[in-house]
Design a protein around this motif. Sequence first.
Motif, short mmCIF file in Angstrom:
data_model
loop_
_atom_site.label_atom_id
_atom_site.label_comp_id
_atom_site.label_asym_id
_atom_site.label_seq_id
_atom_site.Cartn_x
_atom_site.Cartn_y
_atom_site.Cartn_z
N PRO A 80 -121.82 -46.58 52.74
CA PRO A 80 -122.57 -45.34 52.95
C PRO A 80 -122.23 -44.72 54.31
O PRO A 80 -121.95 -45.42 55.29
CB PRO A 80 -124.03 -45.78 52.88
N ASP A 81 -122.28 -43.40 54.37
CA ASP A 81 -121.88 -42.67 55.59
C ASP A 81 -122.66 -43.12 56.82
O ASP A 81 -122.10 -43.21 57.92
CB ASP A 81 -122.08 -41.16 55.38
N ARG A 82 -123.93 -43.41 56.66
CA ARG A 82 -124.75 -43.73 57.83
C ARG A 82 -124.36 -45.06 58.48
O ARG A 82 -124.76 -45.32 59.62
CB ARG A 82 -126.23 -43.75 57.45
N HIS A 97 -113.92 -48.35 53.98
CA HIS A 97 -115.14 -47.74 54.51
C HIS A 97 -115.46 -46.41 53.82
O HIS A 97 -116.61 -46.06 53.63
CB HIS A 97 -115.02 -47.54 56.02
N LYS A 98 -114.41 -45.70 53.42
CA LYS A 98 -114.64 -44.44 52.71
C LYS A 98 -114.97 -44.69 51.24
O LYS A 98 -115.56 -43.84 50.58
CB LYS A 98 -113.40 -43.55 52.81
N GLY A 120 -121.72 -42.44 43.94
CA GLY A 120 -122.65 -42.27 45.06
C GLY A 120 -123.95 -43.06 44.97
O GLY A 120 -124.81 -42.91 45.84
N CYS A 161 -120.96 -46.15 58.47
CA CYS A 161 -119.50 -46.15 58.72
C CYS A 161 -119.16 -46.36 60.18
O CYS A 161 -118.23 -47.11 60.52
CB CYS A 161 -118.88 -44.84 58.22
N GLY A 162 -119.86 -45.71 61.08
CA GLY A 162 -119.56 -45.83 62.50
C GLY A 162 -119.63 -47.27 62.99
O GLY A 162 -118.74 -47.75 63.71
N LEU A 209 -121.94 -48.62 48.13
CA LEU A 209 -121.88 -47.45 47.24
C LEU A 209 -121.07 -47.77 46.00
O LEU A 209 -120.00 -48.39 46.06
CB LEU A 209 -121.20 -46.27 47.95
N GLU A 245 -126.36 -46.04 45.57
CA GLU A 245 -126.45 -47.15 46.50
C GLU A 245 -127.11 -48.36 45.83
O GLU A 245 -127.98 -48.21 44.98
CB GLU A 245 -127.25 -46.76 47.75
#
Length: 678
Positions: A264-266, A259-260, A300, A268-269, A296, A302
């Motif tokens: 993308p960060d948005r 996941h890291k 960085g 991950c949750g 990603l 996308e």
Amino acid sequence: MDINADIKGLASRIQKAVATYPIPEVFHEISRELKEIFRADRLCLVLIREDKHSAIDYFVYTTHGNSFLPVGSVFSLEGSITGEILKTRNPVIVEDTTEGRYSTDSLLLKEDIRSRLGLPLFYGGEVIGALCMGSCMVGNFSAEHVAVWMKISPFISVVAENARLIQRLKDSSEELTKEINERKRMEEELKALNESLEQRVARRTAELAESEEKFRKISASAQDAIIMLDNEERVSYWNEAAEKMFNCSKEEAVGENLHKLIIPDRFCGRHLKGFKIFQNTGQGPIIGKTIEVMALRKGGTEFPIELSLSGVQIKGKWNAIGIVRDITERKGAEEVLRRTVEERNDSIKEMKHLMDFSTLMREETRKDELIEHMAQVLKNIFDPDILAVLMLDKEKNVLDVALRDPPIPVDELIRAETILDPSLCRVMRTGHEHIVRDINRDPSCSCLLYKIERGGYVCFPIIAGGATAGVVLMIKKREDHWGSEERLRLVSTYVGMAAAALHRVQLMDITRRAAVTDALTGVYNRRFFDEMLEKQLALARRHNEPLGLLIADLDRFKDFNDTYGHLAGDRLLQQVARILKNSIRSSDVLTRYGGEEFAIIMPATDITAILEKAEKIRQGVESTNFDDIVPGRSLKITISIGAASFPEHGTEYTDLVSAADKALYKAKRGGRNRVEKP
């Protein structure tokens, strides 16, 4: 060749045919009429195609069987009569076909054809076709035939242009149908490709579950990225395709949290929440499914991927296997397809609007209604903040603001000088549109008074019958609204179609006026008098009002003709008609009753007022010096007038006319230059 009656009749019949029949049948009627007028042995009506290098024989008349044949055959303009007409814009007469000129006019190249004639067909100042005919006699055609054609061709040009427009719409529709079918084929191929890809992913997932060794061999050569996660969501396998796809080596990826690494960060949750369920159960919202998500690359960037996930137990713990495909190109193709379909739908909608507008314009017979319809369509499609239509009043040579939406005062919109002198308007003067895309950058004209802080405006000429008949003004207070060439082209198309319809209405008005107007004096004729008197009598009865009738006759007009000639007599009648017209109200009806007699119908007027008006007319004629009828002579003429009134002297047409005639006879017997009642 006296064909004036034929020409008037032809105009009427063409209008009737246009309103009743489809274009091919209208051309059938036109060809039949032209055959009767020109007495040709062979005749064809030719329309020039858009490429300006070829033409199409629309209808052919042949003496063999006395038949009209719809041909539709295409031939080159090079070496043809029609090509010469397009080049020179002049008629072509071939007195003897043995000269061998114009060899490509196959429809006229028959052994029995000895002379030929080609006549241009104009529309909007452009040669759009020709009337070509042949005769079995040498030298059968002359300048007289050309003069006849110049009188006839304006009635045919509108029909011919409509035929060309319909052909263009038909060709566009066929091309659009081909494009739609091609798009459907592409969609089906894409669907089949997607289904094939999904099947491949399913097969590979099953094979991976069978054996890790087999899985490694397959993944090493796979084009798709294959990634395996352990129960702690660390990368345990990363094939060569994954290295290329994510720009990340196996050494960098294995052991890292997935996941890291690539999510993308948005997102991950959401992924972490789903993986916690998978850790314990091997299930999850996307397990066993194929989804499209964003991923990603190292650095960085996308990009879109297609992801298929499955679960497998290794040593009692759930591991995840992912098949990843880079779908950047496919997404690009889908976007191209989406835009293509959207453009196709827009084209279909635009075509439908144009066809509906064409039908609306073709069916309208009143100028004011036509302008109203045109303005409403322009308002709906192009959404201007202000729309105005200015029409040229030819008699007064001024601009008439026929329509404003919203109805702002004219003196706040257009300069008064331009209204009074249309030549000050560049669009009226040149016949070319004026486009101001940005009021703060582009030069604007001095005609416009309305203040625009931002945005722009367009002015398009209304070209009817080759002359500028008016201007359409549209203002939009938004930047870049007029920046699209496609939008401007569409505005021009709509205004052009409306202008063609306006020209047709003008021709119809001319024809209608000619049927009820006396050619010499310009006042209404006897036929109109008969119809109008019957109508006015009916109105007088309904409203219980009086109705006056004057019949006036020039005194000793025969002597005048015998002395000064018939041309002088014609000029005298014209000037007397002007005196009478200037002496009556706008509600009164002046007609030429016959010869040197005039009749005036006066609604809502009793006998006293009738006699007063008649006396003023008599005095006006008597006091006029006719100085410009015979050079060097100042002539005098008097007039006798008989007056009658409804219902006092008659309640029916015959009775009232008879009473006025008797009064006129009474005035003549009483010494002429008098006004009498029965």
